[in-house]
Write an enzyme that holds these catalytic residues in place. Structure first.
Site, PDB file in Angstrom:
ATOM      1  N   CYS A  50      35.772  15.547 -32.451  1.00 14.90           N
ATOM      2  CA  CYS A  50      34.716  16.085 -33.434  1.00 14.90           C
ATOM      3  C   CYS A  50      34.792  15.176 -34.703  1.00 14.90           C
ATOM      4  CB  CYS A  50      35.218  17.408 -33.951  1.00 14.90           C
ATOM      5  SG  CYS A  50      34.266  17.991 -35.107  1.00 14.90           S
ATOM      6  N   ASP A  57      37.465  16.994 -28.295  1.00 12.87           N
ATOM      7  CA  ASP A  57      36.310  17.832 -27.713  1.00 12.87           C
ATOM      8  C   ASP A  57      36.446  17.187 -26.108  1.00 12.87           C
ATOM      9  OD1 ASP A  57      35.196  19.238 -29.680  1.00 12.87           O
ATOM     10  OD2 ASP A  57      34.274  17.528 -30.398  1.00 12.87           O
ATOM     11  N   VAL A  72      26.423   0.056 -11.751  1.00 11.16           N
ATOM     12  CA  VAL A  72      27.334   0.082 -12.668  1.00 11.16           C
ATOM     13  C   VAL A  72      28.709  -0.335 -12.038  1.00 11.16           C
ATOM     14  CG1 VAL A  72      28.824   1.408 -14.277  1.00 11.16           C
ATOM     15  CG2 VAL A  72      26.373   1.760 -14.288  1.00 11.16           C
ATOM     16  N   GLU A  73      29.538  -1.290 -12.413  1.00 15.06           N
ATOM     17  CA  GLU A  73      30.930  -1.525 -11.850  1.00 15.06           C
ATOM     18  C   GLU A  73      31.750  -0.300 -12.249  1.00 15.06           C
ATOM     19  OE1 GLU A  73      34.353  -2.130 -11.155  1.00 15.06           O
ATOM     20  OE2 GLU A  73      33.880  -2.686 -13.277  1.00 15.06           O
ATOM     21  N   SER A  74      32.218   0.299 -11.460  1.00 18.18           N
ATOM     22  CA  SER A  74      33.116   1.781 -11.702  1.00 18.18           C
ATOM     23  C   SER A  74      34.160   1.185 -12.716  1.00 18.18           C
ATOM     24  CB  SER A  74      33.259   2.439 -10.732  1.00 18.18           C
ATOM     25  OG  SER A  74      34.488   1.796  -9.828  1.00 18.18           O
ATOM     26  N   HIS A  91      28.890  16.303 -29.607  1.00 18.82           N
ATOM     27  CA  HIS A  91      28.501  16.274 -28.141  1.00 18.82           C
ATOM     28  C   HIS A  91      27.235  15.857 -27.787  1.00 18.82           C
ATOM     29  CE1 HIS A  91      31.718  19.124 -28.659  1.00 18.82           C
ATOM     30  NE2 HIS A  91      31.173  20.361 -28.496  1.00 18.82           N
ATOM     31  N   GLU A  92      26.085  15.992 -28.536  1.00 21.39           N
ATOM     32  CA  GLU A  92      24.744  15.571 -28.078  1.00 21.39           C
ATOM     33  C   GLU A  92      24.799  13.912 -28.122  1.00 21.39           C
ATOM     34  OE1 GLU A  92      24.457  19.514 -29.730  1.00 21.39           O
ATOM     35  OE2 GLU A  92      25.339  17.729 -30.478  1.00 21.39           O
TER      36      GLU A  92
END
Length: 152
Positions: A50, A57, A72-74, A91-92
């Site tokens: 937060c 969070d 995307v390479e994981s 969060h957003e």
């Protein structure tokens, strides 16, 4: 598969100190004929801080994307996601930042993200974002995260 230039896969690496410093690496992808494939990444134990209280969070993040020429390479994605662990953001902002970085790195045909945040202060927050309409003809399963019900 050409993996030249990857700096994290097959090498010792640590998460970046912040999402801004994290590197999302990609590998070439050939789509082929027919409808696009949907690739799903699920991160059920995502953590950030937060930005006001510094308290942790937690979220269940689900990313679905239809790759065009890059995947995307994981390992780099795991390190990127982990870089949020000590990052303070709402969060957003965390959810949309993740999506925009994947879009920037891969230039997919389409992407959606669901950030299912666990409650703090009694209110769960779910954040959704996508780049546009779902491509025609794709199989797109539900993200599989049930609505929060508490102790129900």
């Amino acid at each position: 598969m050409n993996t030249e230039g990857l700096t994290q896969l097959g090498h010792g690496s640590r998460p970046a100190a912040s999402p801004d410093e994290a590197v999302l690496e990609t590998v070439p992808y050939t789509r082929g004929d027919g409808p696009p494939a949907i690739v799903r990444f699920t991160c059920p134990e995502f953590t950030s801080l937060c930005p006001v209280t510094g308290q942790p969070d937690f979220a269940h993040i689900v990313i679905d994307y239809a790759p065009d020429r890059r995947l995307v390479e994981s390992k780099s994605l795991k390190l990127f996601m982990t870089s949020f662990r000590n990052h303070g953001a709402f969060h957003e902002d965390c959810t949309v930042t993740i999506a925009r970085r994947v879009v920037e790195a891969t230039q997919p045909l389409w992407l959606r993200i669901g950030g299912y945040w666990y409650p703090r202060g009694g209110i769960p927050i779910d954040v959704f974002w996508q780049t546009g309409p779902v491509p025609e003809g794709v199989y797109l399963p539900d993200q599989g995260v049930p609505p929060y019900r508490g102790r129900g």
